[in-house]
Design an enzyme around this catalytic site. Sequence first.
Site, PDB file in Angstrom:
ATOM      1  N   CYS A 143      -8.496   2.428   2.708  1.00  0.00           N
ATOM      2  CA  CYS A 143      -7.965   1.440   3.640  1.00  0.00           C
ATOM      3  C   CYS A 143      -8.281   1.938   5.046  1.00  0.00           C
ATOM      4  O   CYS A 143      -7.734   2.944   5.495  1.00  0.00           O
ATOM      5  CB  CYS A 143      -6.463   1.249   3.480  1.00  0.00           C
ATOM      6  SG  CYS A 143      -5.748   0.127   4.726  1.00  0.00           S
ATOM      7  N   LYS A 170       0.828  -1.204   0.000  1.00  0.00           N
ATOM      8  CA  LYS A 170       0.000   0.000   0.000  1.00  0.00           C
ATOM      9  C   LYS A 170       0.865   1.259   0.000  1.00  0.00           C
ATOM     10  O   LYS A 170       1.942   1.280   0.599  1.00  0.00           O
ATOM     11  CB  LYS A 170      -0.883   0.017   1.254  1.00  0.00           C
ATOM     12  CG  LYS A 170      -1.766  -1.224   1.431  1.00  0.00           C
ATOM     13  CD  LYS A 170      -2.381  -1.277   2.828  1.00  0.00           C
ATOM     14  CE  LYS A 170      -3.220  -2.522   3.036  1.00  0.00           C
ATOM     15  NZ  LYS A 170      -4.556  -2.413   2.464  1.00  0.00           N
ATOM     16  N   MET A 229     -10.036  -6.141   7.361  1.00  0.00           N
ATOM     17  CA  MET A 229      -9.831  -4.814   6.826  1.00  0.00           C
ATOM     18  C   MET A 229     -10.699  -3.828   7.614  1.00  0.00           C
ATOM     19  O   MET A 229     -11.842  -4.129   7.941  1.00  0.00           O
ATOM     20  CB  MET A 229     -10.206  -4.767   5.353  1.00  0.00           C
ATOM     21  CG  MET A 229      -9.487  -5.812   4.489  1.00  0.00           C
ATOM     22  SD  MET A 229     -10.207  -7.471   4.596  1.00  0.00           S
ATOM     23  CE  MET A 229     -11.552  -7.316   3.430  1.00  0.00           C
TER      24      MET A 229
END
Length: 397
Positions: free
Chosen positions: A104, A70, A319
Site C-alpha cells: 500500500c 488495512k 492508490m
Amino acid sequence: MSFAPQIKIPATYMRGGTSKGVFFRLQDLPASAQVPGEARDRLFMRVIGSPDPYAKHTDGMGGATSSTSKCVILSKSTQPDHDVDYLYGQVAIDSAFVDWSGNCGNLSTAAGAFAIHAGLVDAARIPHNGVCVVRIWQANIHKTIIAHVPITNGEVQETGDFELDGVTFPAAEIVLEFLDPADEGEGEGGASMFPTGNLVDALDVPGLGSLPATMITAGIPTVFVNAADIGYQGTELQEAINGDPQALAKLESIRVAGALRMGLIKSAEEAAKRQHTPKIAFVSAPQTYQASSGKTVEAAEVDLLVRALSMGKLHHAMMGTCAVAIGTAAAISGTLVNQAAGGGEREAVRFGHPSGTLRVGAQAQLEGGQWTVTKAIMSRSARILMEGSVRVPADSF
C-alpha cells in the site's frame, strides 16, 4: 455457557495518504500471530470486522472500503542498511481472507512516521529539528522505500500546510522515494517490468473482445486500458462505477484477463483470492471535470486523467502504488499512459483522479532492450488518529 474474554493488543490507528489502517509492532502481537499463517489472518480480520455480510464493518476498526480495511506490521529490519521491515495486509470486506500480494503506497507514508513513533528507528538518526530519512524494507514485494519524515523538537511533525486531494485537512508533507519499484519476481517476462515484453498488448477479454492494454509491474502490477475503449470518458466519479454491477463485472473481467496474461495467476478462479493485485485502471487525455469535493479540475491543470479500481471498486482518489505505476508508464514513450499524456519523454506527470490531482515523478531508461526504473517520487502526509490498544475476543484467532 462460558465465553472467552477479550484481549488487549497495543495498536495505533493511522492515516497515511488517502488510506487508513491499524498499525502494530511485530513484538506486540500475540505469539501465534507473530508468524504468517491462519492465526495472523484471523486476528486481522477480527480487528477490521471482516468478513461482514452487511459490508459496514460496524463491529471492527475497518471503514468498509478498500482504503480503510488495512493492517500493518512493523519491526526492526532484518535487511542491511534498512531501519524497519514493513508488512501490509489488505483485509477483504465481505470475504474471509487477507491479501498479502502487494504493497500500500499510501500507508508507506504512515509506515515511516510510525517507525519513529514506535521507537523502531535508532534515536541517533533522528534530528532534533529537520528531516529523518527512514529506510523501509517493504516485505510484501521485497523493495526499498525511503520516507523523508519532518521532525520538530525531536518528534514527528504531523501538522502542516501540505494539501493532498482526497484528504480533508492539510498536514505535514512526507516525501516518498520508491527505489527500483519494478516487481521483477512475477509474470512471464522475467526481469522485465512489462511481463509480456510489450509496451502495449492486444488483451482478449471474454465478452468484450480485444482491447489495447499496457501491463506493468512498477509499484504494483497494473493493467491500463483506454477509457474510450470501454465506454467511459475518464471523468467518472465513484457513483458512476460502483453503483453499476455490470460495470464492475466488466472491469473485473479485464483485470482477470490481465492477471492471466501477466502470469500472476494460472486460472481465472484464482483471481477471487488475489483481489489486491493486479490493479485495473483506465486513462484518457485531459478534460475539465468536477471532482468529488465539488472543485473543478481544469484540463490545463493535468497531463492526463486516470481512474483506478481497488478490491473491486473505483477508488475515491488514487492508490499510492498505482500512482508509481502511472508515473513509470508515463515516462516510457509508447505506453497507453504516455499516449494519454500526449506522448514524448517526461520525468513527471500530474494526473486527474476522482478527488483532484496528484503529481508523481519517475526515472525510466532503456538498457539492453529492457526498460528499468530507478525510482519514483511522490509527496503524501500521515498522522496518528488514535493510539492505545485494540480488543478482540481471545478465541477469534
